[in-house]
Write a protein that holds these residues in place. Structure first.
Motif, PDB file in Angstrom:
ATOM      1  N   ALA A 178       0.828  -1.204   0.000  1.00  0.00           N
ATOM      2  CA  ALA A 178       0.000   0.000   0.000  1.00  0.00           C
ATOM      3  C   ALA A 178       0.864   1.255   0.000  1.00  0.00           C
ATOM      4  CB  ALA A 178      -0.930  -0.007   1.206  1.00  0.00           C
ATOM      5  N   ALA A 196       2.293   1.696  -3.439  1.00  0.00           N
ATOM      6  CA  ALA A 196       1.265   2.170  -4.370  1.00  0.00           C
ATOM      7  C   ALA A 196       0.981   3.653  -4.166  1.00  0.00           C
ATOM      8  CB  ALA A 196      -0.013   1.358  -4.209  1.00  0.00           C
ATOM      9  N   ARG A 197       0.951   4.086  -2.900  1.00  0.00           N
ATOM     10  CA  ARG A 197       0.733   5.516  -2.640  1.00  0.00           C
ATOM     11  C   ARG A 197       1.862   6.351  -3.206  1.00  0.00           C
ATOM     12  NH1 ARG A 197      -0.948   3.655   2.471  1.00  0.00           N
ATOM     13  NH2 ARG A 197       1.042   4.240   3.381  1.00  0.00           N
ATOM     14  N   ALA A 211       1.640   6.432  -7.080  1.00  0.00           N
ATOM     15  CA  ALA A 211       0.562   7.292  -7.570  1.00  0.00           C
ATOM     16  C   ALA A 211       0.898   8.765  -7.367  1.00  0.00           C
ATOM     17  CB  ALA A 211      -0.744   6.947  -6.866  1.00  0.00           C
ATOM     18  N   GLY A 235      -3.647  10.125  -4.495  1.00  0.00           N
ATOM     19  CA  GLY A 235      -2.749   8.987  -4.363  1.00  0.00           C
ATOM     20  C   GLY A 235      -1.956   9.022  -3.078  1.00  0.00           C
ATOM     21  N   ARG A 264      -5.945   6.868  -1.887  1.00  0.00           N
ATOM     22  CA  ARG A 264      -7.007   6.607  -2.874  1.00  0.00           C
ATOM     23  C   ARG A 264      -6.366   6.290  -4.221  1.00  0.00           C
ATOM     24  NH1 ARG A 264     -10.827   5.757   0.578  1.00  0.00           N
ATOM     25  NH2 ARG A 264     -11.497   7.557   1.751  1.00  0.00           N
ATOM     26  N   THR A 265      -5.629   5.187  -4.263  1.00  0.00           N
ATOM     27  CA  THR A 265      -4.807   4.892  -5.440  1.00  0.00           C
ATOM     28  C   THR A 265      -5.638   4.496  -6.653  1.00  0.00           C
ATOM     29  OG1 THR A 265      -4.469   2.658  -4.600  1.00  0.00           O
ATOM     30  CG2 THR A 265      -2.770   4.275  -4.114  1.00  0.00           C
ATOM     31  N   ARG A 266      -6.747   3.836  -6.476  1.00  0.00           N
ATOM     32  CA  ARG A 266      -7.566   3.458  -7.633  1.00  0.00           C
ATOM     33  C   ARG A 266      -8.152   4.693  -8.300  1.00  0.00           C
ATOM     34  NH1 ARG A 266     -11.566  -0.762  -6.046  1.00  0.00           N
ATOM     35  NH2 ARG A 266      -9.651  -1.951  -5.884  1.00  0.00           N
ATOM     36  N   ARG A 267      -8.668   5.609  -7.512  1.00  0.00           N
ATOM     37  CA  ARG A 267      -9.194   6.861  -8.077  1.00  0.00           C
ATOM     38  C   ARG A 267      -8.068   7.689  -8.681  1.00  0.00           C
ATOM     39  NH1 ARG A 267     -12.739   7.516  -2.929  1.00  0.00           N
ATOM     40  NH2 ARG A 267     -14.548   6.335  -3.571  1.00  0.00           N
ATOM     41  N   LEU A 274      -5.375   6.561 -10.106  1.00  0.00           N
ATOM     42  CA  LEU A 274      -5.020   5.969 -11.393  1.00  0.00           C
ATOM     43  C   LEU A 274      -5.984   6.423 -12.479  1.00  0.00           C
ATOM     44  CD1 LEU A 274      -3.432   3.982 -13.162  1.00  0.00           C
ATOM     45  CD2 LEU A 274      -5.045   2.232 -12.435  1.00  0.00           C
ATOM     46  N   TRP A 275      -7.265   6.405 -12.192  1.00  0.00           N
ATOM     47  CA  TRP A 275      -8.236   6.835 -13.188  1.00  0.00           C
ATOM     48  C   TRP A 275      -8.095   8.317 -13.496  1.00  0.00           C
ATOM     49  CZ3 TRP A 275     -10.245   3.725 -16.420  1.00  0.00           C
ATOM     50  CH2 TRP A 275     -10.496   2.408 -16.065  1.00  0.00           C
TER      51      TRP A 275
END
Length: 106
Positions: free
Chosen positions: A28, A31-32, A35, A80, A84-87, A89-90
């Motif tokens: 995690a 990923a942060r 992002a 990120g 909120r890594t998924r958001r 990315l988008w």
């Protein structure tokens, strides 16, 4: 001797984390950072491209698209860094698409 719980059943032995498999917290965190770092780099690239397009004779939509895409990427970087890594990315994808769309008018 195996450990037993209060109910008299055998407890599973505590396993140490394997060095080849990072923990969920490490994944995690990675990923942060990815992002946030990607968002910052893309935001800086968008600002630089908008500045360069302002100095040339280009339609006003081109630097505005680069600046708008840079703002979206900056927002993605903020999201990120807060997990909120998924958001993020988008939003990074959307920001780059806005910059690419603006480049089509050049």
């Amino acid at each position: 001797m195996p450990e037993t719980t209060d109910a008299g059943t055998l407890a599973a032995p505590a396993s140490a984390p394997h060095p080849d498999f990072p923990s969920t917290e490490q994944e995690a965190r990675r990923a942060r950072w990815a992002a946030a770092g990607t968002g910052v780099l893309l935001a800086l690239a968008g600002v630089a491209a908008a500045t360069l397009r302002l100095t040339r004779a280009a339609p006003a939509l081109v630097p505005a698209a680069y600046a708008g895409g840079a703002a979206v990427c900056a927002l993605a970087s903020l999201l990120g860094s807060r997990g909120r890594t998924r958001r993020a990315l988008w939003l990074l994808v959307a920001g780059v698409m806005v910059m690419a769309w603006g480049d089509q008018f050049d």
